[in-house]
Design a protein around this motif. Structure first.
Motif: not given
Length: 628
Positions: A193-202
């Motif tokens: 119910g939440n489409d917010e994302v974060l980004l991380e270094k792979w």
């Protein structure tokens, strides 16, 4: 101490909790949906309450129904298990406000760790190392794309809510970022119910290391050492072990103390897991292990921790929820031996790991410890996770534990539902795994070899042929060909038997003096079909008819639904030109997205599915006519 407990879950974990409750003299209440009316957890509880239709959104995810069931039965406490409402702070709060005991962390602790971006900020403040990335509020494509460029590809897109491998996408280059983001956000919205994302270094040589922590209401927090969960597929764990291979004492102390600081930072009570990603390019090092997230619940893989520490974590949960302190202090906990767990799923690795549903007509599972929620005759439902069991082995050392688990996987016998037992056995037998050369990309790197369909051995085929000959051909070998329904028997001294093994024709020649009689595995017979089990795989064998006909199948180019599900995206229209491998549509089934692709270059000549539509297994969704 709690006297009566309602378990707000189903399947394996519900049965696992009931086992400890029986040992502690605690009465249990199960809740069940329509699909689970006859399920093992429903049958095993002291009482059971029906809470709604089969879809989880109408039953196991409706907190009000679960609380009402607790009130109705006089249960004092609710244990959420894992999944469903286990990390739902609003549900935890509603349980407490209803005057019931919540067997889990305080709602505020769940909220503090529930969103990955806020949790990472809290961890930074607590001195816990975190992975470089982007945690900002600006969720526009332009901003996220720019931040991905700044971090440097490859990057990982992660939903800020939820877990279990959902809402996560690795992106290798800028051209794929927009499509991956859209898919990730859609899955996150549907799941959490939440489409917010974060980004991380792979991290290019990643290991997934997690630490079991436990807190109580008296301010005590301990760790129960680490687990390695690096063997994953699509970010979902497949095999877990404790302790982590290659972990030295200094690094263990660093990571475990960081986990304790993380738990204390949110005033944690009960069982929880701090998950870390390790850059293992130069082995496990304390300065290259980063916080990922906290799971504020009991983990699927908790048995391996129990096996090496001798602790019953469910008992600890119930005692701490009842107000007692943690039963053991940190210096009273130690590692004894090695434990490893494999998740046995009803799925077919040879067909893209598609879930396999249906009745477990034949089921035989053995091992040091088997945690399961099904028995022979039960159903694997399309409505829930298709886990059959967790197979857990303990040994004095890693090699012994692996060997015992390998034997357990090889001995799995399940029919007609397909399982991943043979795939698990191949994983455990891989040389690089045996020497501890692990990473979260391990399965993907070895996938071609690991998922090749299993092939029946000559011994099995000879046994099957002998069985068919014995049934259809008298001892003197005098019956004519047409009398034995498609078995081709040459004159003495040799018998040539035509078999159909899972739809593929095969010929086996049996010598009168060398007819195989030594195959000892179970044989399941259903009319003309025999099922033989070998190395975790099931082989269905019949005699091959003279006309060579087999079961009906869709015409070439017909795209069939591999299971019941919902069409969530349609990428083509009738008349479109498509190329081999091009995505045609996406089917959502059993909590997973499955892309259906064109089998060859051609033209879409029929489109029977529409976005949002529900489809049944083997329904024709689309037809592709091959290019001339």
């Amino acid at each position: 101490m709690i006297k009566k407990l309602l378990i707000a879950n189903r399947g394996e974990i519900a049965c696992r909790i009931m086992r400890t409750c029986r040992e502690m003299g605690i009465a249990t209440v199960a809740v069940y949906s329509d699909a689970d009316a006859k399920a093992l957890h429903t049958r095993s509880a002291d009482e059971a309450v029906h809470i709604g239709p089969s879809p989880a959104a109408e039953s196991y995810l409706v907190g009000a129904k679960i609380i009402a069931a607790a009130k109705e039965t006089g249960a004092e406490a609710i244990h959420p298990g894992y999944g469903f409402l286990s990390e739902n702070a609003d549900f935890a709060r509603a349980v407490i406000e209803a005057g019931l005991i919540w067997v889990g962390p305080k709602p505020e602790s769940i909220e503090a760790m529930g969103l990955k971006d806020a949790a990472k900020e809290r961890m930074i403040a607590a001195g816990v190392p975190v992975t470089p990335g982007y945690l900002g509020e600006d969720q526009s494509l332009d901003r996220l794309s720019a931040e991905a460029e700044k971090i440097g590809y490859p990057v990982l897109i992660k939903a800020v809510a939820g877990g279990g491998g959902k809402g996560m996408r690795k992106v290798d280059n800028p051209a794929d970022f927009a499509a991956s983001l859209e898919s990730c956000q859609r899955e996150a919205k549907a799941s959490f119910g939440n489409d917010e994302v974060l980004l991380e270094k792979w991290i290019t040589s990643p290991r997934h290391i997690e630490v079991q922590v436990f807190g109580d209401s008296h301010g005590n927090v301990v760790h129960l050492f680490e687990r390695d969960c690096s063997l994953q597929r699509r970010h979902q764990k497949v095999i877990e072990e404790a302790p982590a291979p290659g972990m030295d004492e200094a690094t263990r102390e660093e990571i475990c103390q960081a986990a304790v600081r993380a738990a204390k930072a949110v005033d944690y009570e009960g069982a929880g897991t701090i998950e870390f990603i390790a850059d293992a390019s130069e082995g496990l090092r304390a300065d290259r292990i980063f916080f990922m997230e906290m799971n504020t619940r009991l983990q699927v893989e908790h048995p391996v921790t129990e096996e090496i520490t001798g602790v019953d974590l469910v008992e600890w949960q119930l005692r701490v929820a009842s107000g007692e302190p943690i039963p053991l202090k940190q210096d009273e906990l130690s590692i004894n031996g090695w434990a490893i767990e494999a998740r046995l799923y009803a799925e077919d690795p040879a067909k893209g790991f598609l879930p396999s549903t249906g009745r477990l007509e034949h089921l035989s599972i053995e091992g040091d410890r088997v945690d399961t929620g099904v028995e022979e005759g039960d159903e694997i439902s399309p409505f829930y996770d298709p886990m059959v069991a967790k197979l857990i082995s303990w040994g004095e050392d890693r090699e012994e534990a692996i060997e015992d688990l390998l034997d357990a996987c090889l001995d799995v016998e399940i029919e007609p539902v397909r399982t991943n037992a043979w795939f698990l056995a191949r994983l455990l037998a891989e040389t690089s795994f045996r020497v501890g050369d692990l990473s979260t990309g391990f399965i993907g790197e070895h996938q071609e070899r690991l998922i090749n369909p299993p092939v029946a051995s000559l011994a099995l085929l000879e046994s099957a042929a002998d069985d068919l000959v014995t049934e259809h051909h008298p001892a003197d070998g005098s019956l004519m060909l047409q009398s034995i329904r498609g078995l081709r028997l040459n004159r003495e001294p040799n018998h040539e038997v035509r078999l159909r093994v899972d739809g593929e024709a095969q010929t086996v020649e049996l010598s009168d003096n060398e007819v195989w009689n030594g195959y000892r595995r179970t044989i399941v017979k259903d009319g003309d079909v025999r099922t033989f089990f070998e190395d975790g795989a099931a082989f269905r064998i019949t005699s091959d008819r003279e006309d060579g006909t087999g079961s009906a199948s869709a015409a070439d180019g017909a795209i069939l639904a591999p299971m019941p599900g919902k069409v969530i995206a349609v990428d083509v229209a009738e008349g479109d030109q498509v190329t081999a491998g091009q995505r045609l549509m996406v089917l959502e089934a059993m909590k997973m997205e499955h892309a259906l692709t064109a089998p060859f270059d051609g033209t879409v000549t029929g489109l029977e599915a529409s976005q949002g539509g529900q489809v049944q297994v083997e329904a024709v969704l689309c037809v592709v006519e091959p290019a001339e």
